[in-house]
Design a protein around this motif. Structure first.
Motif, PDB file in Angstrom:
ATOM      1  N   PRO A  59      14.377   1.382  13.372  1.00 17.36           N
ATOM      2  CA  PRO A  59      14.383   1.777  14.768  1.00 17.36           C
ATOM      3  C   PRO A  59      13.581   3.042  15.034  1.00 17.36           C
ATOM      4  O   PRO A  59      13.626   3.994  14.253  1.00 17.36           O
ATOM      5  CB  PRO A  59      15.868   2.040  15.058  1.00 17.36           C
ATOM      6  N   GLY A  60      12.844   3.044  16.135  1.00 17.06           N
ATOM      7  CA  GLY A  60      12.060   4.216  16.504  1.00 17.06           C
ATOM      8  C   GLY A  60      12.648   4.897  17.737  1.00 17.06           C
ATOM      9  O   GLY A  60      13.835   4.784  18.025  1.00 17.06           O
ATOM     10  N   PHE A  61      11.801   5.600  18.466  1.00 17.18           N
ATOM     11  CA  PHE A  61      12.222   6.327  19.660  1.00 17.18           C
ATOM     12  C   PHE A  61      12.096   5.427  20.893  1.00 17.18           C
ATOM     13  O   PHE A  61      11.165   4.628  20.973  1.00 17.18           O
ATOM     14  CB  PHE A  61      11.330   7.543  19.882  1.00 17.18           C
ATOM     15  N   PRO A  62      12.975   5.608  21.884  1.00 15.87           N
ATOM     16  CA  PRO A  62      12.767   4.898  23.149  1.00 15.87           C
ATOM     17  C   PRO A  62      11.544   5.460  23.875  1.00 15.87           C
ATOM     18  O   PRO A  62      11.146   6.605  23.619  1.00 15.87           O
ATOM     19  CB  PRO A  62      14.044   5.184  23.939  1.00 15.87           C
ATOM     20  N   LEU A 116      16.868  -3.251  -0.557  1.00 19.29           N
ATOM     21  CA  LEU A 116      16.953  -1.781  -0.511  1.00 19.29           C
ATOM     22  C   LEU A 116      18.396  -1.319  -0.311  1.00 19.29           C
ATOM     23  O   LEU A 116      18.845  -0.353  -0.931  1.00 19.29           O
ATOM     24  CB  LEU A 116      16.067  -1.241   0.625  1.00 19.29           C
ATOM     25  N   ASP A 117      19.143  -2.019   0.536  1.00 22.77           N
ATOM     26  CA  ASP A 117      20.558  -1.672   0.754  1.00 22.77           C
ATOM     27  C   ASP A 117      21.337  -1.748  -0.560  1.00 22.77           C
ATOM     28  O   ASP A 117      22.151  -0.887  -0.869  1.00 22.77           O
ATOM     29  CB  ASP A 117      21.202  -2.640   1.761  1.00 22.77           C
ATOM     30  N   ALA A 118      21.054  -2.822  -1.330  1.00 20.30           N
ATOM     31  CA  ALA A 118      21.803  -3.038  -2.569  1.00 20.30           C
ATOM     32  C   ALA A 118      21.444  -2.007  -3.642  1.00 20.30           C
ATOM     33  O   ALA A 118      22.249  -1.702  -4.515  1.00 20.30           O
ATOM     34  CB  ALA A 118      21.531  -4.445  -3.097  1.00 20.30           C
ATOM     35  N   GLN A 119      20.213  -1.447  -3.544  1.00 16.88           N
ATOM     36  CA  GLN A 119      19.766  -0.471  -4.551  1.00 16.88           C
ATOM     37  C   GLN A 119      20.358   0.916  -4.335  1.00 16.88           C
ATOM     38  O   GLN A 119      20.340   1.746  -5.228  1.00 16.88           O
ATOM     39  CB  GLN A 119      18.230  -0.305  -4.493  1.00 16.88           C
ATOM     40  N   ILE A 152       6.427 -11.982  12.086  1.00 12.78           N
ATOM     41  CA  ILE A 152       6.776 -11.787  10.665  1.00 12.78           C
ATOM     42  C   ILE A 152       7.987 -10.870  10.464  1.00 12.78           C
ATOM     43  O   ILE A 152       8.495 -10.770   9.352  1.00 12.78           O
ATOM     44  CB  ILE A 152       5.578 -11.240   9.844  1.00 12.78           C
ATOM     45  N   ALA A 153       8.465 -10.219  11.562  1.00 10.43           N
ATOM     46  CA  ALA A 153       9.552  -9.248  11.400  1.00 10.43           C
ATOM     47  C   ALA A 153      10.749  -9.811  10.627  1.00 10.43           C
ATOM     48  O   ALA A 153      11.282  -9.140   9.734  1.00 10.43           O
ATOM     49  CB  ALA A 153       9.995  -8.716  12.764  1.00 10.43           C
ATOM     50  N   PRO A 154      11.213 -11.052  10.905  1.00 15.24           N
ATOM     51  CA  PRO A 154      12.396 -11.533  10.176  1.00 15.24           C
ATOM     52  C   PRO A 154      12.186 -11.616   8.669  1.00 15.24           C
ATOM     53  O   PRO A 154      13.142 -11.544   7.901  1.00 15.24           O
ATOM     54  CB  PRO A 154      12.637 -12.933  10.759  1.00 15.24           C
ATOM     55  N   PHE A 155      10.932 -11.739   8.229  1.00 17.40           N
ATOM     56  CA  PHE A 155      10.696 -11.840   6.786  1.00 17.40           C
ATOM     57  C   PHE A 155      10.991 -10.517   6.069  1.00 17.40           C
ATOM     58  O   PHE A 155      11.055 -10.481   4.841  1.00 17.40           O
ATOM     59  CB  PHE A 155       9.246 -12.262   6.506  1.00 17.40           C
ATOM     60  N   ALA A 156      11.139  -9.433   6.843  1.00 20.88           N
ATOM     61  CA  ALA A 156      11.437  -8.145   6.211  1.00 20.88           C
ATOM     62  C   ALA A 156      12.886  -8.088   5.721  1.00 20.88           C
ATOM     63  O   ALA A 156      13.243  -7.239   4.913  1.00 20.88           O
ATOM     64  CB  ALA A 156      11.192  -7.004   7.197  1.00 20.88           C
ATOM     65  N   LEU A 157      13.706  -9.022   6.214  1.00 15.12           N
ATOM     66  CA  LEU A 157      15.138  -8.948   5.913  1.00 15.12           C
ATOM     67  C   LEU A 157      15.477  -8.936   4.415  1.00 15.12           C
ATOM     68  O   LEU A 157      16.283  -8.104   3.985  1.00 15.12           O
ATOM     69  CB  LEU A 157      15.842 -10.108   6.617  1.00 15.12           C
ATOM     70  N   ARG A 163      20.745  -1.079   6.319  1.00 13.81           N
ATOM     71  CA  ARG A 163      19.555  -1.468   7.100  1.00 13.81           C
ATOM     72  C   ARG A 163      19.820  -2.827   7.746  1.00 13.81           C
ATOM     73  O   ARG A 163      19.468  -3.054   8.881  1.00 13.81           O
ATOM     74  CB  ARG A 163      18.336  -1.557   6.193  1.00 13.81           C
ATOM     75  N   GLU A 164      20.434  -3.713   6.965  1.00 11.49           N
ATOM     76  CA  GLU A 164      20.887  -4.968   7.544  1.00 11.49           C
ATOM     77  C   GLU A 164      22.332  -4.720   7.989  1.00 11.49           C
ATOM     78  O   GLU A 164      23.294  -4.841   7.229  1.00 11.49           O
ATOM     79  CB  GLU A 164      20.840  -6.083   6.496  1.00 11.49           C
ATOM     80  N   LEU A 165      22.422  -4.357   9.256  1.00  9.15           N
ATOM     81  CA  LEU A 165      23.650  -3.741   9.784  1.00  9.15           C
ATOM     82  C   LEU A 165      24.907  -4.590   9.618  1.00  9.15           C
ATOM     83  O   LEU A 165      24.885  -5.790   9.867  1.00  9.15           O
ATOM     84  CB  LEU A 165      23.390  -3.520  11.282  1.00  9.15           C
ATOM     85  N   TYR A 166      26.016  -3.947   9.200  1.00 13.87           N
ATOM     86  CA  TYR A 166      27.339  -4.565   9.270  1.00 13.87           C
ATOM     87  C   TYR A 166      27.989  -3.981  10.530  1.00 13.87           C
ATOM     88  O   TYR A 166      28.055  -2.745  10.669  1.00 13.87           O
ATOM     89  CB  TYR A 166      28.210  -4.170   8.084  1.00 13.87           C
ATOM     90  N   PHE A 167      28.495  -4.821  11.387  1.00 16.57           N
ATOM     91  CA  PHE A 167      29.143  -4.316  12.604  1.00 16.57           C
ATOM     92  C   PHE A 167      30.270  -5.249  13.020  1.00 16.57           C
ATOM     93  O   PHE A 167      30.208  -6.458  12.745  1.00 16.57           O
ATOM     94  CB  PHE A 167      28.138  -4.146  13.748  1.00 16.57           C
ATOM     95  N   ALA A 168      31.285  -4.686  13.650  1.00 20.03           N
ATOM     96  CA  ALA A 168      32.418  -5.499  14.096  1.00 20.03           C
ATOM     97  C   ALA A 168      33.245  -4.730  15.116  1.00 20.03           C
ATOM     98  O   ALA A 168      33.264  -3.489  15.106  1.00 20.03           O
ATOM     99  CB  ALA A 168      33.300  -5.871  12.909  1.00 20.03           C
TER     100      ALA A 168
END
Ligand SMILES: Cc1cc2nc3c(=O)[nH]c(=O)nc-3n(C[C@H](O)[C@H](O)[C@H](O)COP(=O)(O)OP(=O)(O)OC[C@H]3O[C@@H](n4cnc5c(N)ncnc54)[C@H](O)[C@@H]3O)c2cc1C
Length: 444
Positions: free
Chosen positions: A364-367, A439-442, A428-433, A294-299
């Protein structure tokens, strides 16, 4: 942000601003101008619309608040990905029926289309069609990759399921458990591509005005009028291609569209050049990679052996510099041989999220596609994944303005729907991080 014809444009301190070829010299809009199609915004969507209109012989004029590529198109990670961030083909069809099927076909072909366009016009955009891989970060998520491969192959996409060994070999890391692989993807230098598209549009006869924020749009006597501080543009059709930056320069331009998205700041970072002997052990065949966290890893690699990656900051107003240690430690965990990483560039851009559930603003939702009046079109909601899609949407918008309407767009057009809680959710969106990290770790 306020900007006028004489304001110098300040660029984000990005790798792309440092390495992309200069853009074309452009004038600001002055006086009363006319075109067949007026396009607001010179990112991938707006410039691709202009190119496809000119290929049809139709007059096209682009009005850009800053310079081409100043928005998301010049700031992104440059991964060319032919999927949405949040939904697979079946979800699209469930929501939109036949129109969803047409949209899935546009999306399926979008990465291949972008690379073909780059080749067709010989655009110098450091384009590498090395494929896109989505590795899975837990054994449980392998099921997601299996489902994805089944769904996309059912509609003819050249996708493959990779087991753990294949992903380890592809990425040079033991961190993932398998993955989803589409060989039509890859990566580009996004600002070089945007500027290249602007050059192509001009060469084909389009007009592009820069440093000319549109302050209002109106429709009267079967014509659209776009107003800027120093002039007007009159046109039969209009494409509003301002996406997540819609409210940035002129809050009253299209507030119902600006407030339909939650602009979430995404931080991008580029390492110092990595030595050849280490670089060849990390994603050795240079695919673009973004995983299932959910907290994306990208490279992805750039042309100068820099790894281009990034992350999200936890607090509104947080500076990306605070992410250096956090993202550096992540890279070292994934590829221990990289050692202590230093970053030469850190910058950010707004991703336009259209969460389908406001309690989960980062999901993410639908465009969303809109008819904003007769022969007037707009879209928002890239959800961080529309480098390839926006180029294909430009072609669809061009056709839509020439009488093909919704059929060309692929999706049913809807009326813009303001998110009433948008200003609060945006804050408040950044506070969801922390929740998403948890959740990712679980996950097992
Ligand atoms: C940091 C970041 C990383 C991303 N990484 C990826 C990735 O790796 N892969 C991927 O597929 N997608 C990625 N995305 C998403 C992708 O960049 C966007 O979907 C895409 O660039 C959208 O292009 P666009 O032309 O629709 O919008 P934009 O490029 O944002 O263009 C909108 C333009 O409108 C202009 N504008 C705004 N208001 C006005 C006005 N009033 N008058 C005139 N002009 C105006 C802006 O200046 C801007 O140039 C990322 C996005 C960000 C922000």
């Amino acid at each position: 942000m306020t900007l006028s014809a004489s304001s110098p444009v300040s660029w984000p301190p990005s790798l792309w601003a440092a390495t992309a070829p200069a853009g074309p010299a452009l004038s600001a809009l002055e006086g009363d101008q006319t075109s067949d199609v007026a396009i607001i915004g010179a990112g991938f969507t707006g410039l691709s619309t202009a190119i496809h209109l000119r290929e049809m012989g139709v007059a096209a004029t682009v009005v850009e608040a800053a310079e081409p590529g100043w928005g998301a198109s010049g700031r992104n990670n440059g991964q060319v990905i032919p999927t949405l961030a949040g939904h697979d083909p079946s979800a699209m069809v469930k929501r939109h029926g036949e129109a969803g099927e047409r949209f899935n076909a546009i999306l399926r072909d979008s990465a291949a289309y972008l690379f073909d366009l780059v080749r067709r016009y010989s655009i110098a955009a450091e384009a590498e069609q090395t494929g896109w891989v989505q590795p899975v970060h837990s054994p449980g998520r392998f099921k997601l990759a299996e489902k994805r491969v089944l769904e996309w192959s059912a509609i003819g996409a050249p996708v493959e399921l990779l087991d753990r060994a294949a992903v380890s070999a592809m990425l040079g890391s033991e961190a993932w458990y398998g993955g989803f692989w589409n060989r039509t993807g890859g990566h580009i230098n996004p600002l070089a591509l945007t500027r290249g598209l602007a050059q192509v549009a001009l060469k084909l006869g389009a007009v592009i005005y820069a440093r000319s924020p549109a302050i209002s749009i109106s429709y009267d006597n079967n014509r659209w009028t776009v107003k800027t501080a120093d002039g007007t543009l009159d046109a039969r059709a209009l494409v509003l291609a301002t996406n997540a930056y819609t409210g940035e320069f002129a809050p009253d331009l299209a507030p119902e569209i600006a407030q339909e998205v939650i602009p979430v700041l995404s931080w991008q970072m580029a390492t110092k050049p990595i030595s050849d002997n280490i670089a060849k052990t990390i994603i050795p065949d240079r695919q673009a990679m973004s995983d299932t966290h959910r907290e994306l890893y990208f490279a992805r690699w750039d042309a100068g052996n820099r790894l281009v990656t990034g992350g999200a900051a936890m607090f509104p107003g947080a500076r990306g510099d605070n992410l250096r240690d956090y993202v550096g430690a992540r890279l070292k965990r994934l590829w221990p041989q990289i050692g202590d990483v230093e970053f030469d560039y850190v910058w950010s851009g707004y991703v336009g999220m259209t969460p389908d559930n406001l309690l989960h603003p980062e999901v993410p939702g639908f465009p969303r596609f809109h008819e904003i009046g007769p022969n007037g079109y707009a879209w928002v909601g890239c959800n961080g994944r529309a480098v390839a899609l926006s180029v294909s949407l430009g072609r669809a918008f061009a056709r839509a303005t020439q009488g093909e309407g919704m059929e060309a767009l692929g999706l049913p057009l809807s009326l813009p729907k303001v998110q009433p809680l948008q200003p609060i959710v945006r804050k408040i969106a950044p506070f969801a991080l922390p929740l998403y990290r948890h959740l990712d770790a679980q996950e097992i």
